[in-house]
Write a protein that holds these residues in place. Sequence first.
Motif, short mmCIF file in Angstrom:
data_model
loop_
_atom_site.label_atom_id
_atom_site.label_comp_id
_atom_site.label_asym_id
_atom_site.label_seq_id
_atom_site.Cartn_x
_atom_site.Cartn_y
_atom_site.Cartn_z
N UNK A 54 53.09 14.33 87.20
CA UNK A 54 53.96 13.82 86.13
C UNK A 54 53.18 13.66 84.83
N UNK A 55 51.93 13.20 84.94
CA UNK A 55 51.08 13.06 83.76
C UNK A 55 50.87 14.40 83.08
N UNK A 59 52.19 15.66 79.33
CA UNK A 59 51.27 16.19 78.33
C UNK A 59 51.73 17.56 77.83
N UNK A 60 52.37 18.33 78.71
CA UNK A 60 52.79 19.68 78.36
C UNK A 60 54.12 19.69 77.60
N UNK A 65 61.42 15.50 78.00
CA UNK A 65 61.65 16.69 78.81
C UNK A 65 61.05 16.55 80.20
N UNK A 66 59.94 15.82 80.30
CA UNK A 66 59.32 15.61 81.62
C UNK A 66 60.26 14.82 82.53
N UNK A 109 57.90 25.54 85.01
CA UNK A 109 57.70 24.48 84.01
C UNK A 109 56.53 23.57 84.39
N UNK A 110 56.26 23.41 85.69
CA UNK A 110 55.18 22.51 86.09
C UNK A 110 54.05 23.21 86.85
#
Length: 281
Positions: A54-55, A59-60, A65-66, A109-110
Amino acid sequence: MWLFHELATGFSWPVHDSRIQLYRILLAAAALLKALATLFLGDWNRLRVNSFGRFRLERTWGAGQARLISAVHKPLVLARLLASVLLLVGIEPKAAIAILLVGFGHELCYEYRFNTIYIATCLCFLLPAGSLGTTLGLSDGVSTDNAWSQFLIVLLTVDVYWNSAYQKLRSRQFRTGLSLVQQAYIADTVRPRIVGREYWHPPTGVTAAMAAGAVPRQWRALPVLVIMLEILLPIGLLVPVLRPFAVAAGIALHLGFLSILPLRLAPFTLASLATYLLFVP
């Protein structure tokens, strides 16, 4: 070579429908493996609040959006699992592909991985197919319904092999065998600390000195062999007289890759080897 016949005839060169149908089943199995890996290899909770995943996501993409990406994570994993099964058994295959593409887009996305992009692109190229089949049974017909899809998937796979060889040729670390030695050294070092069997290959005997740059001669020959195989494989798969040797070499090459990270590379390995069916019209 049938690829050139397809181009010359405007994709009116007939192909066996059963090849794409069997490929659809195998690609669905690869997608199913990816979904199961997400469920059972720790990815299910990787985007929970206060996790490292999640961190990184925040950051991205930013906090807002996260939160959205994290909120749809588990529902999309379950949707991918269901869609993989539907595609496997041939129930509404194009709708199942659309769901899988949404799920893979979310995954990127992740966790941005080339093998996810490859499988997702192969799924995209199945959408124009006119005869994907509706059950586990295979058609014995020959038509042009699947010619465009088969051409695109073969072309993509050729590009993957040649682009991979090009990237390896550009990397001095890979050409000299150093990256392979370092990978083997890390695997041997962390193997006792990993729960479960992450690596399939036996201990390699690589030392810290070798990983620091003292690469033995035999380790320098291995990357040359890998690069040569990636360059020659697509040609061998397309030439009938060379095809049996190319298939054997391709299986050996992918099993070698699989031994490095079997849990992560299993879906990509299955998807890649399944395309060998399509190199034959």
